[in-house]
Design an enzyme around this catalytic site. Structure first.
Site, mmCIF file in Angstrom:
data_model
loop_
_atom_site.group_PDB
_atom_site.id
_atom_site.type_symbol
_atom_site.label_atom_id
_atom_site.label_comp_id
_atom_site.label_asym_id
_atom_site.label_seq_id
_atom_site.Cartn_x
_atom_site.Cartn_y
_atom_site.Cartn_z
ATOM 1 N N HIS B 181 -2.435 -1.023 1.210
ATOM 2 C CA HIS B 181 -2.601 0.312 1.778
ATOM 3 C C HIS B 181 -3.769 0.283 2.759
ATOM 4 O O HIS B 181 -4.696 -0.507 2.592
ATOM 5 C CB HIS B 181 -2.888 1.270 0.610
ATOM 6 N N ASP B 258 -6.351 -2.218 -6.430
ATOM 7 C CA ASP B 258 -5.923 -0.870 -6.072
ATOM 8 C C ASP B 258 -4.820 -0.490 -7.061
ATOM 9 O O ASP B 258 -3.685 -0.964 -6.942
ATOM 10 C CB ASP B 258 -5.400 -0.863 -4.626
ATOM 11 N N GLN B 261 -0.878 3.115 -7.756
ATOM 12 C CA GLN B 261 0.539 3.254 -8.101
ATOM 13 C C GLN B 261 0.845 2.681 -9.473
ATOM 14 O O GLN B 261 2.000 2.682 -9.891
ATOM 15 C CB GLN B 261 1.403 2.552 -7.041
ATOM 16 N N LYS B 284 -2.416 11.378 -8.070
ATOM 17 C CA LYS B 284 -1.157 10.647 -8.260
ATOM 18 C C LYS B 284 -0.784 10.569 -9.739
ATOM 19 O O LYS B 284 0.268 10.027 -10.081
ATOM 20 C CB LYS B 284 -1.256 9.239 -7.671
ATOM 21 N N CYS B 427 1.127 4.581 5.123
ATOM 22 C CA CYS B 427 -0.212 3.965 5.139
ATOM 23 C C CYS B 427 -0.144 2.459 4.935
ATOM 24 O O CYS B 427 -1.014 1.874 4.285
ATOM 25 C CB CYS B 427 -1.123 4.577 4.077
#
Lengths: 242, 469
Positions: B181, B258, B261, B284, B427
């Site tokens: 991202h 990261d 998700q 999220k 992104c």
């Protein structure tokens, strides 16, 4: 959906490279493209094709800022009469099909409008009278429809008239009924206006600089003619980008 | 009063503040709960060619039982029922989170860590309780390892400026993948420009996942940091973080993950993964916007200089210098997003009440269903690996349909069908450039989506494709 193109090849008017001027033409009289013709769609040529498109059947108007506003208002009222989203989309795609061909060589980063989630390219040129003419294209059919509408509204206007169009003028033209007013990557309509206004500003500045330089060269070199533009610098090339 | 929903066995929310009454469509208030849906688990070994095992028709799916908790899902857009499939961009919030936010501002809003009065003490307690909930949720060793930030992007920037500036020098290497991202790329570009570090990108392999073998090859004594996603927001692939961390540590490099998700969708155990830094965003994972967190090993955080300066992160302030607080306060300058942090805590309670493994199992089933239904659409190209025995996909699909621009697809899906997907580069411009496309469309699911949502989406997609023919 309409598939025919109303602007024929003879109406193509935008170009990608500077012309080779010769010494016999003043830059102020040089036509930026030998085939330049205003791409106004005459009502007679399309009337038989599209009885349901008020914009296409409307008579031409002299172009002023208020005329741009009138045209935008016409767009607004046309799309506002289409209450179903599918009708709006179909109308937009109809207009998309009217976009004239766009040279592949003009699909370059410097012609790309920034701030759009789709790819949109615009090229522009200034004619002898100082009016601006645009051509635009996109990889998105919906954005193409936006392109056609805004090119129709702004074509043949003077730079200052275009620069005076505000987001407020554009704001009520809610073609897809999104109610979107804010700047956003998906707001191609606004991004396109900003891109065309930047082109107008660039062309205006360039024209003014060229006029100043021409005048200076006329004063310095009045017996011999030509001056700095004698070898072919020309006005109003409208290749731009952010 | 019993309604259909009560046929689902009950469970209790862990925190009294989140004990909720759910309003059903008939406006009657019932105590609602459900047991963890282990019976809904789909065999992880099923291949894409086998029929996707559906939950028993006798019991409603997790999607059906949780949908009533999300008021925003029950509306029409453009005259059609909303089908929300943009969860990778942001998730919707259950009523309990909304009520928690309102309760904070209504009953005990006060600045934290400073006042001694009742409201301030309560706000501080709830704020720090939220921090402990985050720590427990990801199995951090200590709640001091959780730094609240505005979002994951700010958390990554914190590491770049605080750890990066004081630990990286000219010639040091940072390894990333082409699928990162922008928020996991740009801070390192800015840092690299400042200190003269070098960024190295790992490409995708033939299965359209980052080439882990290549990543291993790139690791050397020059590598100081590896920055990777846990789950790709475009490719739907999952990286072997534990292995990557092990390889990185072998060469003396740190690892930043990261997890935007992954944390919302599956159990994530930072101690098991042995990562040095991990970031995620509340919005999220059913929590409010404006809050996220950085997990960092306590010895690392303790060695790091401040990021932002101001109140709260100091110990003593003089005219010409200041001394700084211990982590996590050292990295939390100014008044934090107190209500939002507490709202995140409520979201974690809600998710924990369902069970992250349960959520993951359901999403494996629904994600597989989405993938297979999309495969049946003519001229479609789905990015990322095909799901198989050894390759798991999460419940999202980025795709393109030949000759139809992704934004046109998304616009018509919204305008004509009320289906919300995303179009663009998500992104991830470097990834799209690598894949050779300007944009893609993306449908991304969460546990409150249902099989019917997927069916509605596919039908709308086929209608839209026919419209353009």
């Amino acid at each position: 959906m309409l598939s025919s193109t109303f602007i024929t090849a003879s109406h193509t008017f935008l170009f990608t490279q500077p012309l080779n001027n010769n010494n016999n033409h003043s830059p102020l009289t040089t036509i930026t493209h030998k085939k330049l013709k205003p791409p106004i769609i005459s009502s007679s040529s399309i009337k038989s094709q599209s009885q349901n498109h008020p914009i296409l059947t409307a008579p031409s108007l002299p172009l002023t800022t208020s005329t741009i506003t009138v045209k935008l208002n016409r767009l607004a009222s046309e799309f506002n009469t289409l209450t179903e989203p599918i009708e709006r989309v179909k109308r937009l795609l109809d207009y998309a099909s009217l976009l004239p061909p766009f040279d592949d060589s003009d699909r370059v980063p410097q012609n790309r409008i920034s701030g759009c989630s789709t790819q949109v390219w615009v090229v522009s040129a200034m004619d002898n009278d100082g009016k601006l003419w645009f051509r635009a294209d996109s990889d998105s059919e919906i954005s193409k429809g936006f392109c056609w509408c805004l090119v129709w509204a702004l074509n043949g206007a003077y730079p200052m008239e275009i620069l005076h169009v505000t987001e407020k003028d554009l704001g009520h033209v809610d073609i897809l009924g999104l109610g979107l007013k804010a700047k956003s990557r998906i707001n191609t309509w606004h991004s396109l206006l900003l891109g065309m206004q930047k082109a107008a500003k660039d062309l205006l500045i360039r024209r003014e600089l060229e006029e100043k330089a021409f005048c200076s060269s006329m004063v310095a070199d009045d017996d011999h003619g030509g001056g700095v533009f004698a070898n072919g610098k020309l006005s109003g090339i409208g290749i731009h980008g952010w | 009063m019993e309604v259909l929903l009560l046929k689902v066995p009950s469970f209790k929310f862990s925190s009294p503040i989140s004990c909720c009454s759910i309003s059903t469509r008939s406006s009657s208030y019932v105590k609602f709960g459900f047991r963890r849906f282990s019976s809904l688990s789909v065999s992880a070994s099923s291949t894409v060619n086998e029929a996707v095992t559906e939950p028993s028709l006798a019991s409603p799916s997790l999607g059906h039982t949780t949908r009533p908790h999300f008021p925003i899902l029950h509306q029409e857009v453009n005259g059609k029922k909303l089908v929300y499939l943009d969860n990778a961009a942001t998730s919707q919030k259950p009523t309990i989170v909304l009520e928690t936010l309102q309760s904070y501002y209504k009953a005990y809003n006060s600045n934290v860590h400073r006042g001694i009065h009742f409201l301030s003490a309560k706000a501080t307690d709830e704020y720090e309780s939220a921090r402990r909930k985050v720590a427990t949720f990801i199995n951090a060793f200590d709640s001091r390892e959780i730094v609240f930030t505005r979002n994951a992007t700010e958390a990554i920037n914190l590491v770049a400026y605080s750890w990066g500036l004081s630990n990286l020098k000219r010639g040091d290497e940072i390894i990333l993948t082409v699928a990162e991202h922008h928020s996991a790329i740009v801070p390192w570009q800015l840092l690299a420009q400042k200190v003269g570090a070098v960024l190295k990108f790992v490409n995708l392999n033939q299965d359209e996942v980052p080439d882990i073998d290549k990543l291993q090859e790139l690791l050397s004594r020059k590598t100081k940091l590896v920055v990777v996603h846990h789950v790709s927001n475009v490719l739907a692939s999952i990286l072997p973080i534990r292995d990557i961390a092990s390889w990185a540590h072998d060469v003396g490099a740190k690892v930043l993950v990261d997890a935007c998700q992954s944390v919302p969708h599956m159990p994530v155990d930072v101690q098991s993964l042995n990562v040095d830094f991990l970031v995620a965003s509340s919005h999220k994972m059913c929590g409010p916007t404006g809050i996220g967190f950085l997990y960092g090993k306590i010895d690392l955080l303790s060695s790091m200089p401040p990021f932002l300066g101001g109140g709260e992160m100091i110990s003593d302030v003089f005219y010409d210098h200041s001394t700084y607080a211990e982590p996590p306060s050292r990295f939390e300058a100014g008044t934090p997003a107190i209500g939002e942090a507490i709202g995140l805590g409520a979201a974690i309670d809600y998710l924990s009440g369902i069970g992250m493994q349960t959520i993951h199992d359901y999403e494996v089933y629904l994600g597989r269903y989405l993938y297979e239904r999309l495969l049946s659409v003519p001229n479609i190209r789905i990015y990322g690996p095909a799901p198989s025995e050894k390759t798991e996909r999460v419940a999202l699909c980025s795709f393109n349909v030949e000759n139809i621009q992704a934004t046109d697809l998304a616009t018509l899906l919204d305008q004509l069908h009320g289906v919300a997907i995303r179009s663009g580069h998500h992104c991830a411009q470097p990834l799209h450039r690598f894949l050779g496309v300007n944009a893609s469309a993306r449908a991304s699911l969460y546990f409150y989506n249902t099989k019917e949502d997927v069916d509605n989406f596919i039908q709308a997609l086929n209608d839209t494709i026919n419209f353009f023919k």
